[in-house]
Design a protein around this motif. Structure first.
Motif, short mmCIF file in Angstrom:
data_model
loop_
_atom_site.label_atom_id
_atom_site.label_comp_id
_atom_site.label_asym_id
_atom_site.label_seq_id
_atom_site.Cartn_x
_atom_site.Cartn_y
_atom_site.Cartn_z
N PRO A 55 18.07 10.39 75.41
CA PRO A 55 16.93 11.33 75.39
C PRO A 55 15.58 10.62 75.36
CG PRO A 55 18.65 12.11 73.93
CD PRO A 55 19.06 10.73 74.36
N GLU A 56 15.52 9.46 74.71
CA GLU A 56 14.26 8.70 74.68
C GLU A 56 14.05 7.95 75.99
OE1 GLU A 56 13.09 7.37 70.31
OE2 GLU A 56 15.10 6.66 70.85
N GLU A 57 15.10 7.30 76.48
CA GLU A 57 14.96 6.51 77.70
C GLU A 57 14.63 7.38 78.91
OE1 GLU A 57 18.02 3.81 78.72
OE2 GLU A 57 17.33 2.31 77.28
N GLN A 59 13.24 10.30 78.77
CA GLN A 59 12.07 11.13 78.47
C GLN A 59 12.37 12.61 78.74
OE1 GLN A 59 8.78 9.45 80.71
NE2 GLN A 59 8.74 7.60 79.47
N LEU A 60 13.28 13.14 77.94
CA LEU A 60 13.78 14.50 78.17
C LEU A 60 13.01 15.58 77.43
CD1 LEU A 60 17.63 13.82 78.11
CD2 LEU A 60 16.06 13.85 80.05
N ALA A 61 11.87 15.24 76.87
CA ALA A 61 11.05 16.26 76.21
C ALA A 61 10.74 17.39 77.19
CB ALA A 61 9.76 15.65 75.68
N GLY A 62 10.94 18.64 76.73
CA GLY A 62 10.68 19.80 77.57
C GLY A 62 11.88 20.26 78.36
N LYS A 63 13.03 19.59 78.18
CA LYS A 63 14.23 19.95 78.94
C LYS A 63 15.34 20.40 78.00
CE LYS A 63 13.36 16.73 82.75
NZ LYS A 63 12.03 16.28 82.30
N GLU A 64 16.17 21.30 78.49
CA GLU A 64 17.37 21.70 77.76
C GLU A 64 18.49 20.72 78.12
OE1 GLU A 64 18.81 26.05 76.79
OE2 GLU A 64 19.64 25.43 78.72
N LEU A 65 19.26 20.34 77.13
CA LEU A 65 20.27 19.29 77.33
C LEU A 65 21.65 19.80 76.96
CD1 LEU A 65 20.63 16.24 78.00
CD2 LEU A 65 20.35 15.79 75.56
N LYS A 89 10.56 16.61 71.41
CA LYS A 89 10.02 15.27 71.18
C LYS A 89 11.03 14.23 71.63
CE LYS A 89 11.87 15.05 66.48
NZ LYS A 89 11.57 14.87 65.05
N SER A 90 10.55 13.02 71.86
CA SER A 90 11.45 11.93 72.20
C SER A 90 12.10 11.42 70.92
CB SER A 90 10.67 10.79 72.87
OG SER A 90 10.21 11.19 74.15
#
Length: 211
Positions: A55-57, A59-65, A89-90
């Protein structure tokens, strides 16, 4: 676009191959799928330490996972699915998962899942540390030629003791994984080997005094 998303979801739902070193060790494998503009991105069967940083690498902020976890429970292969709400957040996957579960979002997963994964993550960290130390000890022993005899013997004694300790840590990691994967939930792990006590005992048993 629709076919691309359907293909990613089909692969997401497919059984994960049980080969690979991490799978043999019993490390949980995580598969992610998320939407990136007009396409679906699939990150398939990542061992837990690698999955945790995605999620940090990415940059998935703003996305559903969406995630899928392949793991062992009481000796049986199991699968668990979950959805992390829009990432705000990251942060590592385990942090995001724990926050979502604590917030009461049932789509995220079961509370026991967080504890199970955190224990596995800690064991992976211990394994990485032990292997680094053992590799370093091997290099030191190879490079000790040419030193003064007394200094070399003292260094060799410490290196041997250190090697024995981190070999014990690897044994602890294997035992811990066996308990997490084969025993009922809540079964306690054995006490972690105390370094000072282990080293003192090693020196006594090997007649080398102490440092």
């Amino acid at each position: 676009m629709k076919k691309d998303i359907e293909k990613a979801l089909m692969e997401f739902l497919m059984d994960v191959r049980t080969t690979g070193e991490e799978r043999k060790k019993g490390i949980p494998l995580i598969t992610f799928v998320y939407k990136e503009e007009d396409r679906a991105v699939l990150l398939k069967a990542l061992p837990l330490p690698l999955a945790d940083i995605q999620p940090e690498e990415k940059q998935l902020a703003g996305k559903e996972l969406l995630y899928r976890m392949d793991f062992f429970r009481e000796g049986e292969a199991e699968v668990s699915f979950g959805i992390l709400p829009v990432v705000k957040k990251s942060a590592p996957f385990l942090t995001l998962l724990e926050e979502a579960v604590k917030s009461g979002d049932r789509r995220a997963g079961h509370p026991w899942l967080c504890d199970y994964l955190k224990f596995h993550s800690a064991l992976c960290g211990l394994e990485a540390l032990a292997r680094r130390e053992l590799s370093f000890a091997g290099q030191k022993r190879q490079g000790s030629a040419g030193e003064e005899e007394i200094s070399r013997k003292m260094q060799d004694g410490y290196t041997l003791a250190n090697t024995a300790y981190y070999s014990e840590v690897l044994s602890y990691v294997r035992t811990g994984r066996d308990i997490l994967n084969a025993c009922p939930a809540g079964t306690p792990l054995p006490p972690f080997p105390d370094r000072s006590a282990f080293m003192a005992k090693w020196y006594r048993e090997n007649g080398q005094g102490s440092l």
